[in-house]
Design an enzyme around this catalytic site. Structure first.
Site, PDB file in Angstrom:
ATOM      1  N   HIS A   1       0.809  -1.226   0.000  1.00 10.24           N
ATOM      2  CA  HIS A   1       0.000   0.000   0.000  1.00 10.24           C
ATOM      3  C   HIS A   1       0.836   1.267   0.000  1.00 10.24           C
ATOM      4  CE1 HIS A   1      -2.039  -3.278   2.246  1.00 10.24           C
ATOM      5  NE2 HIS A   1      -3.050  -2.980   1.464  1.00 10.24           N
TER       6      HIS A   1
ATOM      7  N   ASP B   1      35.583 -30.342  13.141  1.00 11.31           N
ATOM      8  CA  ASP B   1      35.723 -31.706  12.631  1.00 11.31           C
ATOM      9  C   ASP B   1      36.967 -31.829  11.756  1.00 11.31           C
ATOM     10  OD1 ASP B   1      35.490 -34.234  11.444  1.00 11.31           O
ATOM     11  OD2 ASP B   1      33.330 -34.219  11.738  1.00 11.31           O
TER      12      ASP B   1
ATOM     13  N   HIS C   1      37.041 -35.577   9.585  1.00 12.36           N
ATOM     14  CA  HIS C   1      36.423 -35.920   8.291  1.00 12.36           C
ATOM     15  C   HIS C   1      37.295 -35.506   7.106  1.00 12.36           C
ATOM     16  CE1 HIS C   1      35.506 -31.686   7.671  1.00 12.36           C
ATOM     17  NE2 HIS C   1      34.959 -31.942   6.514  1.00 12.36           N
TER      18      HIS C   1
ATOM     19  N   ASP D   1      31.213 -32.098   1.188  1.00 10.75           N
ATOM     20  CA  ASP D   1      30.569 -31.918   2.489  1.00 10.75           C
ATOM     21  C   ASP D   1      29.052 -31.990   2.400  1.00 10.75           C
ATOM     22  OD1 ASP D   1      32.765 -31.553   4.213  1.00 10.75           O
ATOM     23  OD2 ASP D   1      33.026 -29.506   3.510  1.00 10.75           O
TER      24      ASP D   1
END
Ligand code: FES
Ligand code: FE2
Lengths: 188, 450
Positions: B103, B204, B207, B358
């Site tokens: 508006h 991590d 990994h 990943d």
């Protein structure tokens, strides 16, 4: 305008007043179909060695959503980009796939490249052709993992000494601000 | 209320698999984690001038982060106070006003309602404009140019929230006189819970050799020995850190530039060591040439030494929007910055050689818990627990090796604390004893069924 221009990428432009003749257009179409087939079959090494020019520049800019009145310059290859690769970079990506250690591709996924709206133009340089096309890649992996990507390509193809067409410049215009996939590790 | 004590067992290094899936857990996180913590918004260099803005997420809430006339920064809820429409749809830009599409209410850069159509004829001049400005995020502050916002007025200051982590952040945020982000950010979707990449980035190291075996093998360099998690001499190779509010990192000493193995970058970093030593002391000079995988709780992560900087914006319990910038030091030459950007994107961009490894695991860690029987199980983060303790020179709780899960345990300890606490005062009450459950743990629950 927010759309990255090919000018920023290469001074040579497709001359849209000089479309390719039928035979030349056919040659380029076959080039793209062959490229799509090699990608469908995951023959990235063959794609690189038979269809890509050693001086290639392969570019996928990040295109922000900006207001129309925003007059900042469009992205150039000096800006961060999703792909900004030369031959060595592409080759490095292919090497990775060939290590046999890419778990995400074991079992291998499936991809299908559909190439259409192919336009071919001469340029001011005899050995360079300017092309536009649209691509749809369907990717399916791991049973139900499914994504679609639609994008435009603006390419320059260069004829090498033996007369073969090779990919010399590729600008990929991905029609997603947020990439709706976990990665874009695909040769688009 | 979620029974948080059934989800996280800090002393035993165990989390329920429900933390990666459950809708109820997620709703409580939006209130108690994203509603209370300082969340990364942007870097000041992205909005240098009056009216410069970027749009961002704070949890599921959309905000406009905008530079004010006086140089300060505000974050405004990106939702019109008339009927709730989103008022700004651009990623970034410069605006003196944000005008709603619906508006036409128009808000100034400070969020105040500046104009509205038919103010006299339709509202008879009765609308109290001062009551309908865009809602301001309670707190916005910068730490060395990195801008964060917080919805909770009772939260500690940004500096206190970062706490001991700020001491570590200074290593690269201040060692050479400042860091900045190169944008605009890449944006992509991962169908995973936001905590999976947050815990992965926070520490991590385990990994890397396995998940990224392919990328590491072709990158070559000193890290290539890790490919396939081949033996790696762990002692003294690095360490893990976790701090009061769940921030943390794992560091590979001398690891700067390892993933990119870029001689120019390594030379740059090593040349700075004397200056960093002088400014910040021996330990931080040592960390300065390390490779860090790191997290600022809850959902901001970065790799220093690979120079990628990410925010995991939650989009439901099993989807996130990943935003990725490149981290550079201001003192780098333009050429080196360009090289760093290129390398960071080649590895951790949307088409990155490591990013794509990943993403797969992030998604599968999440979706495997769709099965209710699977979800009843637990996850294990006991690695290295026996060696966690205090350090004479380093703040926080320190794990002995960079391959360990110390910073995971610290992340979930604070997550559980926040999820249980009534408010920040309840959190403050634990300030003294927070280290206890993390330290000195033999693996008490060895043998507990997974
Ligand atoms: S909803 Fe924004 S002006 Fe009505
Ligand atoms: Fe990783």
């Amino acid at each position: 305008m927010n759309a990255p221009t090919l000018q920023a990428f290469s001074p040579v432009q497709p001359d849209e007043t000089r479309p390719a003749e039928l035979a030349l257009h056919h040659e380029v179409t076959q080039f793209y179909y062959r490229e799509a087939r090699l990608q469908n079959r995951r023959q990235a090494r063959q794609w690189l060695e038979t269809l890509v020019d050693p001086d290639v520049h392969y570019w996928l800019p990040i295109v922000e959503d900006r207001f129309v009145r925003d007059n900042r310059a469009a992205p150039t290859p000096q800006d961060p980009a999703i792909y900004n690769d030369n031959y060595a970079d592409l080759s490095n990506r292919v090497d990775r796939l060939e290590t046999g250690l890419v778990w995400m591709e074991d079992p291998p996924g499936r991809a299908r490249f559909l190439v259409n709206n192919i336009e071919v133009y001469h340029t001011a340089q005899e050995e360079l052709l300017g092309t536009y096309c649209n691509v749809h890649v369907y990717r399916n992996r791991r049973q139900r993992d499914e994504t679609h990507h639609f994008y435009g390509r603006e390419d320059l193809l260069r004829r090498d000494e033996s007369g073969q067409l090779r990919l010399f410049r590729r600008k990929i215009m991905l029609d997603q601000r947020v990439v709706l996939d976990k990665n874009l590790y695909l040769f688009l | 209320m979620v029974k948080v004590n059934e989800l996280v067992d800090v002393a035993n290094g165990i989390q329920s698999k429900r933390v990666f899936w459950d809708q109820e857990v997620y709703e409580q996180e939006l209130e108690r984690v994203f509603g209370r913590c300082w969340l990364f918004l942007t870097h000041e260099s992205q909005i240098p001038d009056f009216g410069d803005f970027v749009t961002a997420y704070m949890g599921e809430d959309k905000v406009i982060v905008v530079r004010q006339k006086d140089g300060s920064i505000k974050a405004l809820l990106n939702s019109c106070t008339h009927r709730g429409n989103q008022v700004c749809h651009a990623d970034s830009g410069n605006a003196k006003a944000f005008t709603c599409n619906y508006h036409g209410w128009s808000f100034g850069a400070d969020g105040a309602l500046a104009a509205l159509p038919m103010e006299q004829s339709a509202y008879y001049g009765q609308l109290d404009r001062s009551k309908v400005g865009l809602r301001e995020v309670a707190k916005v502050a910068s730490y060395r140019g990195f801008v964060f916002g917080c919805f909770d007025p009772a939260a500690p200051s940004l500096e206190d929230y970062l706490g001991d982590m700020a001491w570590y952040l200074d290593t690269w945020m201040d060692g050479t006189g400042g860091a900045e982000l190169v944008g605009p950010p890449m944006k992509s979707i991962l169908r995973c819970n936001w905590k999976v990449p947050a815990e992965n980035f926070i520490g991590d190291g385990y990994h890397v050799g396995w998940t990224h075996a392919a990328a590491i093998k072709i990158l070559g360099g000193p890290l290539a020995g890790l490919a396939g998690n081949a033996e790696f001499p762990l002692d003294d190779a690095g360490l893990q850190v976790t701090t009061r509010h769940g921030h943390g990192f794992g560091v590979i000493l001398d690891g700067v530039g390892l993933i990119h193995d870029d001689p120019a970058y390594r030379e740059y970093a090593y040349a700075n060591v004397p200056a960093v030593t002088e400014k910040l002391g021996e330990w931080r000079a040592k960390l300065y040439t390390g490779h860090w995988n790191a997290g600022i709780f809850p959902n901001c992560s970065y790799l220093y030494g690979t120079n990628t900087f990410k925010v995991w914006n939650p989009r439901g319990p099993n989807e996130i929007e990943v935003w990725t910038w490149t981290l550079v030091e201001k003192a780098m030459s333009p050429e080196l910055k360009a090289e760093v950007v290129k390398q960071a994107i080649h590895t951790f961009g949307t088409a990155g050689t490591l990013e794509s490894d990943d993403g797969e695991n992030m998604e599968t860690c999440t979706w495997s818990n769709r099965g209710p029987q699977t979800r009843k199980g637990v996850m294990n983060s006991q690695m290295g627990q026996i060696n966690d303790g205090e350090h004479p020179d380093l703040p926080g709780v320190i794990g002995k090796n960079f391959i360990g899960e110390t910073s995971y345990r610290g992340f979930y300890r604070f997550w559980a604390e926040l999820m249980q606490a009534q408010d920040w005062d309840a959190v403050r009450a634990n300030d003294v004893a927070w280290k206890e459950p993390l330290i000195g743990g033999a693996v008490k629950a060895a043998g507990r069924a997974a």
